[in-house]
Motif scaffolding. Structure first.
Motif, PDB file in Angstrom:
ATOM      1  N   LEU A   1      70.118   9.384   9.591  1.00  0.00           N
ATOM      2  CA  LEU A   1      70.215   9.667  11.020  1.00  0.00           C
ATOM      3  C   LEU A   1      70.216   8.389  11.848  1.00  0.00           C
ATOM      4  CD1 LEU A   1      67.779  12.700  11.366  1.00  0.00           C
ATOM      5  CD2 LEU A   1      70.224  12.687  10.857  1.00  0.00           C
ATOM      6  N   ARG A   2      70.810   8.484  13.027  1.00  0.00           N
ATOM      7  CA  ARG A   2      70.764   7.380  13.972  1.00  0.00           C
ATOM      8  C   ARG A   2      69.349   7.225  14.538  1.00  0.00           C
ATOM      9  NH1 ARG A   2      76.057   7.510  17.985  1.00  0.00           N
ATOM     10  NH2 ARG A   2      77.674   7.441  16.361  1.00  0.00           N
ATOM     11  N   LEU A   3      69.106   6.060  15.132  1.00  0.00           N
ATOM     12  CA  LEU A   3      67.809   5.824  15.754  1.00  0.00           C
ATOM     13  C   LEU A   3      67.486   6.891  16.788  1.00  0.00           C
ATOM     14  CD1 LEU A   3      65.267   4.182  16.436  1.00  0.00           C
ATOM     15  CD2 LEU A   3      66.700   2.736  17.905  1.00  0.00           C
ATOM     16  N   ASP A   4      68.460   7.260  17.608  1.00  0.00           N
ATOM     17  CA  ASP A   4      68.213   8.267  18.639  1.00  0.00           C
ATOM     18  C   ASP A   4      67.711   9.573  18.033  1.00  0.00           C
ATOM     19  OD1 ASP A   4      68.683   9.265  21.521  1.00  0.00           O
ATOM     20  OD2 ASP A   4      69.839  10.690  20.307  1.00  0.00           O
ATOM     21  N   ALA A   5      68.319   9.995  16.935  1.00  0.00           N
ATOM     22  CA  ALA A   5      67.906  11.237  16.287  1.00  0.00           C
ATOM     23  C   ALA A   5      66.530  11.097  15.654  1.00  0.00           C
ATOM     24  CB  ALA A   5      68.933  11.644  15.230  1.00  0.00           C
ATOM     25  N   VAL A   6      66.222   9.933  15.139  1.00  0.00           N
ATOM     26  CA  VAL A   6      64.902   9.706  14.541  1.00  0.00           C
ATOM     27  C   VAL A   6      63.822   9.768  15.617  1.00  0.00           C
ATOM     28  CG1 VAL A   6      63.461   8.062  13.293  1.00  0.00           C
ATOM     29  CG2 VAL A   6      65.860   8.355  12.637  1.00  0.00           C
ATOM     30  N   ILE A   7      64.057   9.069  16.727  1.00  0.00           N
ATOM     31  CA  ILE A   7      63.065   9.053  17.815  1.00  0.00           C
ATOM     32  C   ILE A   7      62.738  10.467  18.268  1.00  0.00           C
ATOM     33  CG2 ILE A   7      62.749   8.457  20.250  1.00  0.00           C
ATOM     34  CD1 ILE A   7      64.358   5.898  19.651  1.00  0.00           C
ATOM     35  N   HIS A   8      63.769  11.271  18.436  1.00  0.00           N
ATOM     36  CA  HIS A   8      63.550  12.623  18.961  1.00  0.00           C
ATOM     37  C   HIS A   8      63.240  13.636  17.869  1.00  0.00           C
ATOM     38  CE1 HIS A   8      64.567  11.482  23.053  1.00  0.00           C
ATOM     39  NE2 HIS A   8      65.592  10.797  22.562  1.00  0.00           N
ATOM     40  N   GLY A   9      63.300  13.193  16.600  1.00  0.00           N
ATOM     41  CA  GLY A   9      63.025  14.108  15.501  1.00  0.00           C
ATOM     42  C   GLY A   9      61.611  14.043  14.965  1.00  0.00           C
ATOM     43  N   VAL A  10      60.936  12.934  15.171  1.00  0.00           N
ATOM     44  CA  VAL A  10      59.562  12.809  14.676  1.00  0.00           C
ATOM     45  C   VAL A  10      58.638  13.651  15.549  1.00  0.00           C
ATOM     46  CG1 VAL A  10      57.624  11.221  14.414  1.00  0.00           C
ATOM     47  CG2 VAL A  10      59.921  10.530  13.671  1.00  0.00           C
ATOM     48  N   LYS A  11      57.821  14.459  14.912  1.00  0.00           N
ATOM     49  CA  LYS A  11      56.874  15.330  15.616  1.00  0.00           C
ATOM     50  C   LYS A  11      55.464  14.769  15.461  1.00  0.00           C
ATOM     51  CE  LYS A  11      60.349  17.963  16.468  1.00  0.00           C
ATOM     52  NZ  LYS A  11      60.990  17.856  17.813  1.00  0.00           N
TER      53      LYS A  11
ATOM     54  N   GLN B   1      72.827   2.255  14.826  1.00  0.00           N
ATOM     55  CA  GLN B   1      73.884   3.051  14.194  1.00  0.00           C
ATOM     56  C   GLN B   1      74.799   3.739  15.197  1.00  0.00           C
ATOM     57  OE1 GLN B   1      72.635   5.391  10.811  1.00  0.00           O
ATOM     58  NE2 GLN B   1      71.392   3.727   9.982  1.00  0.00           N
ATOM     59  N   ASN B   2      74.749   3.336  16.436  1.00  0.00           N
ATOM     60  CA  ASN B   2      75.761   3.736  17.418  1.00  0.00           C
ATOM     61  C   ASN B   2      76.788   2.605  17.451  1.00  0.00           C
ATOM     62  OD1 ASN B   2      77.325   4.064  19.758  1.00  0.00           O
ATOM     63  ND2 ASN B   2      75.648   5.050  20.864  1.00  0.00           N
ATOM     64  N   PRO B   3      78.014   2.829  16.967  1.00  0.00           N
ATOM     65  CA  PRO B   3      78.980   1.732  16.854  1.00  0.00           C
ATOM     66  C   PRO B   3      79.268   1.027  18.173  1.00  0.00           C
ATOM     67  CG  PRO B   3      79.724   3.642  15.614  1.00  0.00           C
ATOM     68  CD  PRO B   3      78.551   4.087  16.407  1.00  0.00           C
ATOM     69  N   ALA B   4      79.189   1.738  19.284  1.00  0.00           N
ATOM     70  CA  ALA B   4      79.447   1.112  20.582  1.00  0.00           C
ATOM     71  C   ALA B   4      78.396   0.068  20.923  1.00  0.00           C
ATOM     72  CB  ALA B   4      79.495   2.175  21.681  1.00  0.00           C
ATOM     73  N   HIS B   5      77.241   0.164  20.283  1.00  0.00           N
ATOM     74  CA  HIS B   5      76.163  -0.774  20.557  1.00  0.00           C
ATOM     75  C   HIS B   5      76.190  -2.008  19.663  1.00  0.00           C
ATOM     76  CE1 HIS B   5      73.610   2.753  22.318  1.00  0.00           C
ATOM     77  NE2 HIS B   5      74.586   2.371  23.123  1.00  0.00           N
ATOM     78  N   LEU B   6      77.069  -2.011  18.657  1.00  0.00           N
ATOM     79  CA  LEU B   6      77.082  -3.131  17.722  1.00  0.00           C
ATOM     80  C   LEU B   6      77.541  -4.418  18.408  1.00  0.00           C
ATOM     81  CD1 LEU B   6      76.628  -4.029  14.793  1.00  0.00           C
ATOM     82  CD2 LEU B   6      79.059  -3.584  14.386  1.00  0.00           C
ATOM     83  N   LYS B   7      78.654  -4.351  19.122  1.00  0.00           N
ATOM     84  CA  LYS B   7      79.154  -5.493  19.900  1.00  0.00           C
ATOM     85  C   LYS B   7      79.540  -4.953  21.280  1.00  0.00           C
ATOM     86  CE  LYS B   7      81.380  -8.813  17.961  1.00  0.00           C
ATOM     87  NZ  LYS B   7      82.422  -9.654  17.304  1.00  0.00           N
ATOM     88  N   PRO B   8      78.571  -4.685  22.123  1.00  0.00           N
ATOM     89  CA  PRO B   8      78.826  -3.958  23.370  1.00  0.00           C
ATOM     90  C   PRO B   8      79.459  -4.821  24.450  1.00  0.00           C
ATOM     91  CG  PRO B   8      76.530  -4.590  23.252  1.00  0.00           C
ATOM     92  CD  PRO B   8      77.139  -4.980  21.928  1.00  0.00           C
ATOM     93  N   ALA B   9      80.100  -4.146  25.383  1.00  0.00           N
ATOM     94  CA  ALA B   9      80.515  -4.790  26.625  1.00  0.00           C
ATOM     95  C   ALA B   9      79.275  -5.070  27.457  1.00  0.00           C
ATOM     96  CB  ALA B   9      81.462  -3.866  27.391  1.00  0.00           C
TER      97      ALA B   9
END
Length: 454
Positions: free
Chosen positions: A278-288, A323-331
């Motif tokens: 999972l992406r970081l975003d999904a991990v953050i919101h998935g941990v209970k 793991q969001n590709p847009a964040h790898l080398k962002p504008a």
């Protein structure tokens, strides 16, 4: 400062344990005086924002930590009221500035104490000197003190160790153990003759400071292992770096076990979700988070909070890429904001939508839109006014110092744009803001009387 007898303080600590009283009196100095609290025979305790433990070995005194620069003189008076014997050793449990700046008055005495610390403390001090500007900025933001300057001179250790060190003074043994947790240079101290454990910041009467978003790497898994090891010692007295003592073997064991269990749960869940790809975003919101643990009076998320621990574990185990590709080398984020604002019909349209989301109670999404609008139109007073309202509302809903401080600072930034003032003016509009700016460090919500911006 108010004077209290030891019985009053120990009765107060019992009430805090039972959830009948808050930590506020302790943390704001209500029990800090020119006399130590006598916990047991040979044990003195200096209760302050950053505590100091004092041991009478029969052949001189040993201090565990030394507090911060604001309490150095009072600590010296309290120790000298406790005993006139020389201070033989001062153990730094770690190199944070609120634990290492109380040695100077003892260094001025005829017998200069030996300062003992883990070998990584010296490297920390070197880093603090090299990054003094950065540390000034992040601590200004974290504690709401716009005039804070980071120190560049430190009392260096005389003796260092790597894994374990035993120090004998008089009739007492001090066993020092290295453990990575809140820091990489942490030490906990066990005094077997007194069955007393000094945890430093490995136990602080808060949800563990294992995710601080503005500070360097924390080590939650190793921290949990250290708590388990401390639990095996059979301590009857626990003297923490922050917060109140815990007296009684059952209570000590329970506090250490619960804190370890919280960290272990966060680690296990984060690892499982990362292993699932999972992406970081999904991990953050998935941990209970185990709410029954956060409900304990010594695990409230009033300083750090579990969501930040999950982010820190990702950084520790997975690096910075989310793991969001847009964040790898962002504008540049301002360029992205300008494009989004243009697509939406203007920055004010985005800000207006943020205001509506705020009114609907979606504070997280409102923050995204308000921030995007402000990046697209940084000088627009109405956009700034909406951004200030969004973040001030968020600050009022948060429990942790970390989140509240970042949101208060952001609100003040925008309030300054909207009102044509400056950051300091907006940070000090409220009584609480003025107290913070004067150096009164906060540790989370105790009473919600704060509002930074007009």
């Amino acid at each position: 400062m108010t004077e209290h007898t030891p019985l009053t303080y120990l009765d107060y600590t019992d009430r805090v344990w039972r959830g009948e009283e808050t930590l506020l009196p302790h943390l704001t100095g209500a029990f800090t005086s020119d006399e130590l609290v006598r916990i047991r025979d040979r044990i003195g305790f200096f209760p302050a924002f950053a505590n100091v433990a004092v041991f009478d070995s029969g052949a001189g005194l040993v201090l565990v930590d030394s507090g911060d620069v604001r309490t150095a003189g009072l600590l010296h008076s309290a120790v000298r009221s406790f005993s006139q014997d020389p201070v033989r050793s001062v153990v730094f449990t770690h190199g944070h500035v609120d634990h290492v700046f109380g040695v100077a008055p003892f260094d001025a005495e005829p017998v200069r104490p030996e300062v003992i610390a883990h070998e990584a403390v010296a490297a920390r001090f070197d880093r603090y000197v090299e990054t003094a500007g950065y540390n000034a900025w992040i601590n200004r933001r974290q504690f709401g003190v716009p005039g804070l300057e980071w120190p560049t001179e430190y009392r260096r250790p005389d003796t260092t160790y790597r894994d374990r060190l035993t120090v004998r003074h008089g009739e007492l043994t001090f066993e020092l153990f290295h453990a990575r947790g809140e820091t990489d240079d942490h030490t906990y101290v066990w005094v077997p003759e007194l069955k007393t454990l000094c945890t430093g910041d490995l136990f602080i009467w808060n949800s563990p400071n294992a995710g601080n978003p503005q500070k360097v790497q924390r080590y939650p898994e190793e921290w949990a292992r250290a708590l388990r090891a401390m639990g095996e010692l059979g301590a009857e007295v626990l003297l923490p770096g922050h917060g109140i003592p815990i007296v009684g073997a059952d209570r000590v064991a329970r506090a250490l076990d619960d804190t370890a269990a919280l960290l272990e749960s966060l680690c296990a869940q984060t690892r499982e979700l990362m292993n699932a790809g999972l992406r970081l975003d999904a991990v953050i919101h998935g941990v209970k988070v185990p709410e029954e643990l956060l409900a304990k009076p010594y695990l409230h998320p009033a300083y750090d909070e579990p969501e930040f621990v999950v982010r820190n574990l990702w950084r520790l185990w997975g690096g910075w890429y989310d793991q969001n590709p847009a964040h790898l080398k962002p504008a540049p984020e301002t360029a992205v904001a300008a494009e989004l604002a243009d697509a939406a019909g203007g920055a004010l349209v985005l800000a207006g939508r943020a205001a509506r989301l705020l009114d609907e109670g979606d504070l997280r999404l409102a923050s995204h839109l308000a921030e995007t609008a402000a990046l697209a139109a940084p000088a627009d007073a109405e956009v700034a006014r909406i951004r200030a309202r969004v973040y001030e509302t968020r600050a009022g809903r948060e429990t942790s110092t970390m989140a509240r401080a970042v949101f208060h600072w952001a609100a003040a930034e925008s309030a300054a744009v909207a009102e044509g003032t400056d950051l300091t003016t907006e940070l000090t509009r409220s009584a609480a803001g003025r107290e913070r700016a004067a150096g009164a460090i906060s540790v989370g919500v105790v009473a919600d009387e704060d509002s930074c911006c007009g």
